[in-house]
Enzyme design. Structure first.
Site, PDB file in Angstrom:
ATOM      1  N   CYS A  13      85.241  -6.279   4.218  1.00  0.00           N
ATOM      2  CA  CYS A  13      84.122  -6.875   4.017  1.00  0.00           C
ATOM      3  C   CYS A  13      83.238  -7.359   4.652  1.00  0.00           C
ATOM      4  O   CYS A  13      83.675  -7.263   5.633  1.00  0.00           O
ATOM      5  CB  CYS A  13      84.244  -6.579   2.438  1.00  0.00           C
ATOM      6  SG  CYS A  13      84.896  -8.421   2.448  1.00  0.00           S
ATOM      7  N   CYS A  16      84.787 -10.413   5.435  1.00  0.00           N
ATOM      8  CA  CYS A  16      85.547 -10.661   6.613  1.00  0.00           C
ATOM      9  C   CYS A  16      84.401 -11.350   8.007  1.00  0.00           C
ATOM     10  O   CYS A  16      84.555 -12.177   8.454  1.00  0.00           O
ATOM     11  CB  CYS A  16      86.413  -9.822   6.301  1.00  0.00           C
ATOM     12  SG  CYS A  16      87.700  -9.327   4.986  1.00  0.00           S
ATOM     13  N   CYS A  81     114.087  -8.831  45.389  1.00  0.00           N
ATOM     14  CA  CYS A  81     115.132  -9.277  44.650  1.00  0.00           C
ATOM     15  C   CYS A  81     114.449 -10.230  43.236  1.00  0.00           C
ATOM     16  O   CYS A  81     112.932  -9.610  42.710  1.00  0.00           O
ATOM     17  CB  CYS A  81     115.400 -10.762  45.697  1.00  0.00           C
ATOM     18  SG  CYS A  81     113.946 -11.798  46.523  1.00  0.00           S
ATOM     19  N   CYS A  84     110.624 -11.084  43.406  1.00  0.00           N
ATOM     20  CA  CYS A  84     110.168 -10.214  43.483  1.00  0.00           C
ATOM     21  C   CYS A  84     109.159 -10.015  41.710  1.00  0.00           C
ATOM     22  O   CYS A  84     108.712 -10.123  41.508  1.00  0.00           O
ATOM     23  CB  CYS A  84     110.217  -8.857  44.178  1.00  0.00           C
ATOM     24  SG  CYS A  84     110.640  -9.085  45.678  1.00  0.00           S
ATOM     25  N   ASP A 494      55.676   9.048  33.995  1.00  0.00           N
ATOM     26  CA  ASP A 494      55.716   9.026  35.033  1.00  0.00           C
ATOM     27  C   ASP A 494      55.780  10.782  36.155  1.00  0.00           C
ATOM     28  O   ASP A 494      56.062  11.453  34.911  1.00  0.00           O
ATOM     29  CB  ASP A 494      56.646   7.966  36.272  1.00  0.00           C
ATOM     30  CG  ASP A 494      57.095   8.449  37.484  1.00  0.00           C
ATOM     31  OD1 ASP A 494      56.254   8.589  38.002  1.00  0.00           O
ATOM     32  OD2 ASP A 494      58.172   9.336  38.097  1.00  0.00           O
ATOM     33  N   ASP A 692      62.062   7.880  36.430  1.00  0.00           N
ATOM     34  CA  ASP A 692      62.682   8.033  36.483  1.00  0.00           C
ATOM     35  C   ASP A 692      64.421   6.406  36.700  1.00  0.00           C
ATOM     36  O   ASP A 692      64.785   6.576  37.432  1.00  0.00           O
ATOM     37  CB  ASP A 692      62.212   8.957  38.000  1.00  0.00           C
ATOM     38  CG  ASP A 692      62.254   7.912  38.924  1.00  0.00           C
ATOM     39  OD1 ASP A 692      61.788   6.621  38.841  1.00  0.00           O
ATOM     40  OD2 ASP A 692      61.640   8.532  40.139  1.00  0.00           O
ATOM     41  N   ASP A 696      60.044   3.021  39.017  1.00  0.00           N
ATOM     42  CA  ASP A 696      59.440   2.475  37.922  1.00  0.00           C
ATOM     43  C   ASP A 696      60.097   1.681  36.937  1.00  0.00           C
ATOM     44  O   ASP A 696      59.781   1.220  36.336  1.00  0.00           O
ATOM     45  CB  ASP A 696      59.007   4.128  37.218  1.00  0.00           C
ATOM     46  CG  ASP A 696      58.870   4.692  37.338  1.00  0.00           C
ATOM     47  OD1 ASP A 696      57.878   4.865  37.734  1.00  0.00           O
ATOM     48  OD2 ASP A 696      59.444   6.036  37.353  1.00  0.00           O
TER      49      ASP A 696
END
Length: 797
Positions: A13, A16, A81, A84, A494, A692, A696
């Protein structure tokens, strides 16, 4: 400061969500934390020098909730090994977002548990690669945790409903108007009722006890506390009466087992509806994700291979054939082609790409082979940014939600207090000594007051509204923009790429030496070899006239000037004045016509055949088919529409007249657009700037609401508040309408949620509401809010 997201499980709810939010905000180093109940997600801005993501996770878990993680296995190559495997393991465990990583040298496999909101498999493979090893994702079917939880809740509800049905039957048989209903004797047996109610109370209802314990342990209360208190009171009092019935022949009529069992069943039903709503609201995200390619062809170690998109890492060499989707953002290494970027930028004109040019993932390679280097993969791509925008909009809090959050934070303790007072008044004053009656009223108060509806009122509407808008290509950057867009009274448009197509078409043909048809047959044959957008416009225009092109035997592009081609033995030149001057071709008295065409905003190309000037072909950007209709619709909505452009006054007025715009602000430089927007704001106008998203950008950021149409991704995501992907002016009205519908829906939900609790609590306290009816009303309130929000997904734009 850094920002991270966590998917949180276990919330029931608004209390929480508020508790987690408060807990995270109290941590040193956290600047801002917000939790969305509907999305079950938190967004946290924090100082990484003071606190880590692991600390944030620990705090959420300490509060009694879970942080969802994903686990994947990777095949590791190059290990020789134990050193690594140790190195890779340490490297992965240091990676931000990784909760646990283990590497098995013998199996050459790494198992990584990580936060999917922070990391992707591609990020993990990139880290392994940076350590000097190779990694590939081991593909396994993964089940969405929400889907898994949904199945679990469905099973619980089904069992709970089956066990509760006989109890409901027995209860209904007690009413006067149902006195004729047959009720099996067994259903009235207290021990039979106990056997049915017990698994519902303690097995199926264990989630409420668990949630209540965690909440109380952390010094707060939530819906689980109310449910646990109410159902436990009903159950244990009924158990007491059952034991008492042993002294009365083992029969009892005034039992409340059905109250606790039916309450739990109804609450589970409400939760199922809520989960379904959340799933449906995320459909928009799934559709956006469907735009991206599923696989990629890459070149590794000199070999070409097809791999899942998730396995592409930064730096991979990617092959893209004609007609294929570009899988990731990258830079072209080899090849030339035109790329259709309309699905992301809204720009219908294909963009020419050559080596060193950038390309965007999910766009379509039209006509040439491209080899590119992946520069952005996974969450860094342009499409991923768009998906993130929708997710953030759905997850963000609208200002209208703050009141609901403040109330829900203190609501449960107040309700518990009211319930205690209700019991005391009934037991000591109204009906002295009647424990059962007082308890019944107390349970009714506890149950009917659950703040589920209050917590869901705003986020479900925002989620459904922004999700529905996204299906129509309208991306709200945040819930606050969805809330405020309906206030707009002035639209500034525009011109280029917004009112007009941004796509050139053939408009004028002036032939001087040949018949028009023959002139175009030569010109079209020469231009057909070119991939330039203007050439494509000319060829398309000639084809539409039904003219058959002549045959071209050679072609040469002259960068910055035009083209040269041999058409049926004749040299054809097409290009600018500079090309004609360069080739010493005279232009007899055409300057006036050229100027007239250019004044109309058209691009004029001169054609010469065998060193003789032959004519002029003009192309121009045209008004979008929907612009006139869109402007009319905006006016019908009572909005004032203005067109603003850097073009000259005459061209601007011509376009404005065509689409029905009365006010034009022309010959404005990009920085001047910002000033014009400010002037309108100073007049008390609530302004939306639509452009665009490139020149702008300053004006988009200055306006109350910035709308980017068909934009480049950076500006669309940063400068604009709303991105209109489809590049269609009608989307402006759609965005405003969607905002109005969403806010109306939010207000309806809040009115219902507040009104329900305001009226329900006193009715229950006065004894006019049986506990089972209170439970049904409580469940109905949550479901009604969710269903009302889902109506937004049926809105037609």
């Amino acid at each position: 400061m850094k920002e991270t997201n966590m998917q949180i499980s276990g919330m029931t709810c608004a209390a929480c969500a508020t508790r987690i939010e408060k807990g995270l905000n109290k941590l040193e180093g956290v600047e801002q934390a917000s939790v969305n109940l509907a999305l079950e997600r938190s967004n946290v801005t924090f100082d990484p020098a003071k606190i880590s993501e692991a600390d944030l996770r620990e705090e959420v878990e300490a509060l009694g909730y879970g942080v969802v993680s994903e686990k994947n296995e990777f095949t590791i190559t190059g290990m020789t090994c134990a050193a690594c495997s140790t190195r890779i393991e340490k490297g992965l465990n240091r990676l931000e977002g990784v909760e646990n990583a283990s590497v098995n040298l013998a199996l050459e496999r790494a198992t990584v548990e990580y936060n999917p909101s922070v990391l992707t498999p591609a990020d993990i493979m990139k880290k392994v690669d940076s350590l000097g090893y190779g990694a590939e994702l081991k593909e396994e079917a993964s089940v969405d945790y929400r889907e898994k939880e949904m199945k679990k809740q469905k099973a619980k509800f089904t069992i709970s409903a089956l066990l509760s049905l006989p109890l409901l039957w027995a209860m209904v048989g007690h009413f006067d108007f149902t006195s004729g209903l047959y009720v099996p004797e067994l259903f009235m047996n207290p021990w039979f009722q106990l056997a049915l109610a017990t698994p519902v109370q303690f097995i199926i209802g264990s989630q409420f006890y668990s949630g209540a314990y965690k909440a109380l342990k952390n010094g707060s209360a939530n819906m689980d506390v109310l449910v646990a208190l109410g159902t436990s009171a009903a159950y244990f009092y009924s158990l007491y009466l059952s034991v008492q019935s042993l002294d009365h022949g083992g029969h009892a009529t005034e039992l409340y087992y059905e109250t606790s069992a039916i309450l739990i069943t109804l609450i589970l039903l409400g939760k199922l509806f809520e989960a379904k709503a959340k799933g449906r609201s995320s459909e928009a995200i799934k559709k956006l994700m469907g735009l991206q390619a599923k696989t990629a062809t890459i070149e590794r170690d000199g070999q070409e291979m097809d791999i899942p998109l998730e396995q592409v890492v930064e730096g991979d060499i990617v092959h893209v054939r004609p007609g294929e989707k570009i899988p990731v953002d990258g830079v072209v290494l080899e090849g030339q082609s035109a790329v259709d970027e309309s699905m992301l930028t809204g720009e219908s004109l294909p963009v020419d790409k050559k080596p060193d040019d950038d390309v965007i993932g999910a766009t379509i390679n039209k006509n040439g082979f491209l080899k590119l280097k992946a520069t952005k993969v996974g969450r860094d791509t342009a499409l991923a940014h768009i998906i993130k925008t929708v997710e953030e909009a759905q997850g963000s809090k609208a200002p209208i939600q703050r009141l609901a959050d403040q109330i829900s934070g203190i609501f449960v303790p107040i309700v518990v207090g009211i319930a205690i007072v209700t019991f005391l008044i009934w037991f000591f004053a109204v009906d002295p000594g009647n424990f059962a009656g007082a308890l019944e009223k107390t349970i009714a108060v506890l149950v009917i007051a659950c703040p589920c509806a209050l917590g869901l009122a705003t986020p479900t509407s925002i989620m459904a509204g922004s999700g529905r808008a996204a299906e129509y290509g309208i991306l709200f950057k945040g819930g606050e923009h969805l809330e405020t867009a309906h206030k707009i009274d002035t639209i500034v448009l525009d011109k280029t790429g917004t009112v007009t197509n941004g796509t050139p078409v053939l408009t004028d043909v002036l032939s001087y030496e040949l018949k028009e048809e023959e002139f175009l047959a030569y010109a079209g044959a020469a231009e057909k070899q070119s991939e330039h957008p203007l050439a494509e416009a000319i060829v398309n225009g000639i084809n539409e006239k039904g003219i058959t092109l002549k045959k071209s035997s050679s072609f040469e592009a002259i960068p910055g000037y035009g083209i040269r081609s041999i058409v049926e033995g004749k040299e054809v030149l097409a290009g600018t004045r500079k090309l004609m001057q360069q080739q010493n071709i005279e232009l007899p008295g055409v300057e006036e016509q050229l100027l007239a065409l250019e004044k109309q905003g058209k691009t004029a190309m001169m054609i010469a055949i065998d060193s003789q000037f032959a004519g002029i072909i003009a192309v121009a950007d045209t008004v979008k088919d929907t612009s006139k209709e869109a402007v009319a619709r905006l006016k019908d909505m009572g909005l004032h529409v203005i067109m603003m452009t850097g073009d000259n006054e005459e061209t601007a007025q011509a376009i404005a007249r065509e689409v029905g715009i009365e006010q034009v602000i022309a010959e404005v430089l990009p920085e001047g657009k910002t000033e014009e927007v400010r002037k309108l704001q100073e007049q008390g106008k609530y302004v939306a700037m639509v452009g665009d998203g490139i020149n702008d950008a300053p004006a988009l950021a200055t306006a109350h609401i910035g709308m980017a149409i068909g934009t480049g991704t950076d500006v669309a995501m940063e400068a604009a508040d709303i991105t209109l992907i489809r590049g269609n002016l009608t989307s402006i009205a759609d965005a405003i309408y969607m905002s109005k519908m969403t806010i109306r829906n939010v207000k309806q939900n809040l009115f219902w949620a507040f009104g329900y609790n305001t009226m329900g609590i006193p009715i229950a306290a006065l004894g006019f509401l049986a506990p089972w009816l209170a439970g049904a009303a409580m469940a109905f309130s949550s479901v009604s809010v969710v269903l009302n929000a889902l109506r937004l997904q049926r809105v037609k734009l």
